[in-house]
Scaffold this motif. Structure first.
Motif, PDB file in Angstrom:
ATOM      1  N   ARG A 225       0.838  -1.206   0.000  1.00  0.00           N
ATOM      2  CA  ARG A 225       0.000   0.000   0.000  1.00  0.00           C
ATOM      3  C   ARG A 225       0.870   1.253   0.000  1.00  0.00           C
ATOM      4  N   TRP A 226       1.939   1.249   0.783  1.00  0.00           N
ATOM      5  CA  TRP A 226       2.874   2.378   0.845  1.00  0.00           C
ATOM      6  C   TRP A 226       3.540   2.609  -0.510  1.00  0.00           C
ATOM      7  N   ILE A 227       3.984   1.521  -1.146  1.00  0.00           N
ATOM      8  CA  ILE A 227       4.638   1.636  -2.448  1.00  0.00           C
ATOM      9  C   ILE A 227       3.690   2.245  -3.476  1.00  0.00           C
ATOM     10  N   ARG A 228       2.455   1.769  -3.502  1.00  0.00           N
ATOM     11  CA  ARG A 228       1.481   2.303  -4.461  1.00  0.00           C
ATOM     12  C   ARG A 228       1.172   3.770  -4.161  1.00  0.00           C
ATOM     13  N   SER A 229       1.157   4.121  -2.898  1.00  0.00           N
ATOM     14  CA  SER A 229       0.915   5.527  -2.535  1.00  0.00           C
ATOM     15  C   SER A 229       2.056   6.405  -3.010  1.00  0.00           C
ATOM     16  N   ALA A 230       3.289   5.933  -2.850  1.00  0.00           N
ATOM     17  CA  ALA A 230       4.454   6.695  -3.318  1.00  0.00           C
ATOM     18  C   ALA A 230       4.432   6.843  -4.834  1.00  0.00           C
ATOM     19  N   GLU A 231       4.066   5.785  -5.539  1.00  0.00           N
ATOM     20  CA  GLU A 231       3.958   5.879  -6.991  1.00  0.00           C
ATOM     21  C   GLU A 231       2.934   6.933  -7.403  1.00  0.00           C
ATOM     22  N   ALA A 232       1.816   6.981  -6.682  1.00  0.00           N
ATOM     23  CA  ALA A 232       0.784   7.972  -6.992  1.00  0.00           C
ATOM     24  C   ALA A 232       1.270   9.391  -6.715  1.00  0.00           C
ATOM     25  N   LEU A 233       2.030   9.577  -5.642  1.00  0.00           N
ATOM     26  CA  LEU A 233       2.588  10.894  -5.350  1.00  0.00           C
ATOM     27  C   LEU A 233       3.498  11.354  -6.480  1.00  0.00           C
ATOM     28  N   ARG A 234       4.370  10.465  -6.922  1.00  0.00           N
ATOM     29  CA  ARG A 234       5.270  10.825  -8.018  1.00  0.00           C
ATOM     30  C   ARG A 234       4.482  11.145  -9.285  1.00  0.00           C
ATOM     31  N   ALA A 235       3.439  10.370  -9.549  1.00  0.00           N
ATOM     32  CA  ALA A 235       2.652  10.581 -10.762  1.00  0.00           C
ATOM     33  C   ALA A 235       1.938  11.924 -10.761  1.00  0.00           C
ATOM     34  N   THR A 236       1.652  12.455  -9.565  1.00  0.00           N
ATOM     35  CA  THR A 236       0.974  13.756  -9.486  1.00  0.00           C
ATOM     36  C   THR A 236       1.953  14.916  -9.412  1.00  0.00           C
ATOM     37  N   GLY A 237       3.260  14.628  -9.512  1.00  0.00           N
ATOM     38  CA  GLY A 237       4.239  15.701  -9.622  1.00  0.00           C
ATOM     39  C   GLY A 237       5.119  15.948  -8.425  1.00  0.00           C
ATOM     40  N   TRP A 238       4.923  15.221  -7.342  1.00  0.00           N
ATOM     41  CA  TRP A 238       5.807  15.424  -6.189  1.00  0.00           C
ATOM     42  C   TRP A 238       7.190  14.866  -6.515  1.00  0.00           C
ATOM     43  N   PRO A 239       8.253  15.654  -6.270  1.00  0.00           N
ATOM     44  CA  PRO A 239       9.603  15.234  -6.666  1.00  0.00           C
ATOM     45  C   PRO A 239      10.238  14.274  -5.652  1.00  0.00           C
ATOM     46  N   LEU A 240       9.802  13.022  -5.684  1.00  0.00           N
ATOM     47  CA  LEU A 240      10.419  12.006  -4.845  1.00  0.00           C
ATOM     48  C   LEU A 240      11.782  11.668  -5.423  1.00  0.00           C
ATOM     49  N   VAL A 241      12.774  11.543  -4.556  1.00  0.00           N
ATOM     50  CA  VAL A 241      14.139  11.343  -5.029  1.00  0.00           C
ATOM     51  C   VAL A 241      14.606   9.907  -4.813  1.00  0.00           C
ATOM     52  N   ASP A 242      13.730   9.051  -4.291  1.00  0.00           N
ATOM     53  CA  ASP A 242      14.077   7.645  -4.126  1.00  0.00           C
ATOM     54  C   ASP A 242      13.121   6.805  -4.960  1.00  0.00           C
ATOM     55  N   GLY A 243      13.113   5.504  -4.742  1.00  0.00           N
ATOM     56  CA  GLY A 243      12.262   4.629  -5.527  1.00  0.00           C
ATOM     57  C   GLY A 243      11.854   3.404  -4.748  1.00  0.00           C
TER      58      GLY A 243
ATOM     59  N   ARG B 101      10.165   0.162  -0.035  1.00  0.00           N
ATOM     60  CA  ARG B 101       9.932  -1.121   0.635  1.00  0.00           C
ATOM     61  C   ARG B 101      10.390  -1.104   2.088  1.00  0.00           C
ATOM     62  N   GLN B 102      11.306  -0.175   2.404  1.00  0.00           N
ATOM     63  CA  GLN B 102      11.782  -0.037   3.778  1.00  0.00           C
ATOM     64  C   GLN B 102      10.864   0.857   4.624  1.00  0.00           C
ATOM     65  N   GLY B 103       9.766   1.300   4.042  1.00  0.00           N
ATOM     66  CA  GLY B 103       8.882   2.209   4.765  1.00  0.00           C
ATOM     67  C   GLY B 103       9.364   3.641   4.746  1.00  0.00           C
ATOM     68  N   GLU B 104      10.058   4.029   3.666  1.00  0.00           N
ATOM     69  CA  GLU B 104      10.582   5.389   3.526  1.00  0.00           C
ATOM     70  C   GLU B 104      10.006   6.057   2.281  1.00  0.00           C
ATOM     71  N   VAL B 105       9.939   7.358   2.333  1.00  0.00           N
ATOM     72  CA  VAL B 105       9.712   8.189   1.149  1.00  0.00           C
ATOM     73  C   VAL B 105      10.558   9.445   1.335  1.00  0.00           C
ATOM     74  N   THR B 106      11.372   9.775   0.339  1.00  0.00           N
ATOM     75  CA  THR B 106      12.230  10.950   0.404  1.00  0.00           C
ATOM     76  C   THR B 106      11.847  11.916  -0.706  1.00  0.00           C
ATOM     77  N   VAL B 107      11.651  13.173  -0.316  1.00  0.00           N
ATOM     78  CA  VAL B 107      11.195  14.196  -1.251  1.00  0.00           C
ATOM     79  C   VAL B 107      12.178  15.366  -1.225  1.00  0.00           C
ATOM     80  N   SER B 108      12.310  16.042  -2.340  1.00  0.00           N
ATOM     81  CA  SER B 108      13.193  17.197  -2.429  1.00  0.00           C
ATOM     82  C   SER B 108      12.797  18.268  -1.408  1.00  0.00           C
ATOM     83  N   TRP B 109      13.786  18.854  -0.753  1.00  0.00           N
ATOM     84  CA  TRP B 109      13.526  19.907   0.221  1.00  0.00           C
ATOM     85  C   TRP B 109      12.787  21.079  -0.407  1.00  0.00           C
ATOM     86  N   GLU B 110      13.163  21.447  -1.625  1.00  0.00           N
ATOM     87  CA  GLU B 110      12.549  22.610  -2.253  1.00  0.00           C
ATOM     88  C   GLU B 110      11.029  22.470  -2.352  1.00  0.00           C
TER      89      GLU B 110
END
Length: 271
Positions: free
Chosen positions: A233-251, A256-265
């Motif tokens: 569920r977390w992975i799919r949520s992160a994919e959706a965030l990226r698809a809507t334009g949030w600049p996630l810098v990991d993958g 899978r480790q329960g992390e999401v990293t986003v650009s500070w800007e």
């Protein structure tokens, strides 16, 4: 509100003592991320010294940091720095090859003027005012070796929920949200662990509030994947965030480790 701070007299550490709360494995999520994301820089470092700044009333986090960094760089060294001299004295029986403890604060005293490849400051700035954070960041980043990293953030008492900012000499670069996924009802549960630079900005109109709102919406939309696991569920949520334009810098490997990293800007407070 903390009392106003004044520059420390010459020879005295800069900063104020924390509550000292600590537990074994409290910072495992942050350590795991550092060992993965910062591994290339640690391998290149001429002097792989890491500082555990404000480790608290017991030295567990410094001991654990050394073990985790040595999976990346076998000759890594860790210095635990504490502003409370009694905590330093209590930690010294744990000294061994590659692990030492020093009395100090934001000036980060190291022998022979050494500059660390890493400074980790976890649960240190919560007691400070928001307008003090930028100055502390600048001071700590100025102590880093070339290519060094400052990781500053906050977690709960047993390390299930954690948010941290990663900074270089050029300023803040990323914000990482990390959790034991089974403990979350929704991603915005992490709001209470936002670092001081962001925690008071979790209000409508601020980017971090918008990000957490969108994360919750993606989490809700991914509810069918909960039947597979909270991780899916977390992975799919992160994919959706990226698809809507949030600049996630990991993958997915980090998700899978329960992390999401986003650009500070993308999350930086509005002026």
């Amino acid at each position: 509100m903390p009392a106003p701070r004044v520059p420390a007299p010459p020879g005295r550490p800069i900063g104020s003592a924390t509550r000292g709360t600590t537990n074994p494995n409290r910072l495992r999520r942050m350590d795991r991320w550092i060992a993965a994301a910062h591994a290339p820089a640690l391998r290149r470092a001429e002097a792989p010294i890491a500082v555990d700044l404000g480790y608290g009333a017991a030295p567990w986090t410094a001991v654990e940091l050394l073990g985790r960094l040595r999976t990346v760089r076998p000759d890594a060294r860790v210095v635990g720095v504490e502003i409370d001299p009694d905590r330093v004295a209590a930690a010294r029986p744990y000294r061994r090859e590659g692990l030492d403890f020093a009395h100090g604060g934001f000036e980060v005293p190291l022998p022979d003027g050494a500059r660390p490849a890493l400074i980790r400051a976890a649960n240190v700035l919560r007691q400070y005012d928001e307008d003090e954070v930028a100055d502390v960041w600048r001071r700590l980043c100025a102590r880093l070796a070339p290519g060094g990293l400052l990781v500053e953030g906050t977690c709960d008492e047993i390390g299930r929920r954690h948010v941290w900012v990663a900074l270089t000499a050029h300023g803040p670069r990323t914000v990482t949200f990390a959790a034991r996924l089974g403990s979350l009802d929704r991603p915005s549960d992490l709001a209470e662990r936002l670092p001081k630079a962001l925690i008071h900005r979790n209000v409508p109109g601020e980017p971090v509030h918008t990000f957490l709102r969108d994360f919750d919406r993606a989490w809700a939309a991914a509810a069918p994947y909960a039947a597979l696991s909270a991780r899916q569920r977390w992975i799919r949520s992160a994919e959706a965030l990226r698809a809507t334009g949030w600049p996630l810098v990991d993958g997915p490997r980090r998700w899978r480790q329960g992390e999401v990293t986003v650009s500070w800007e993308a999350l930086a407070p509005r002026p």
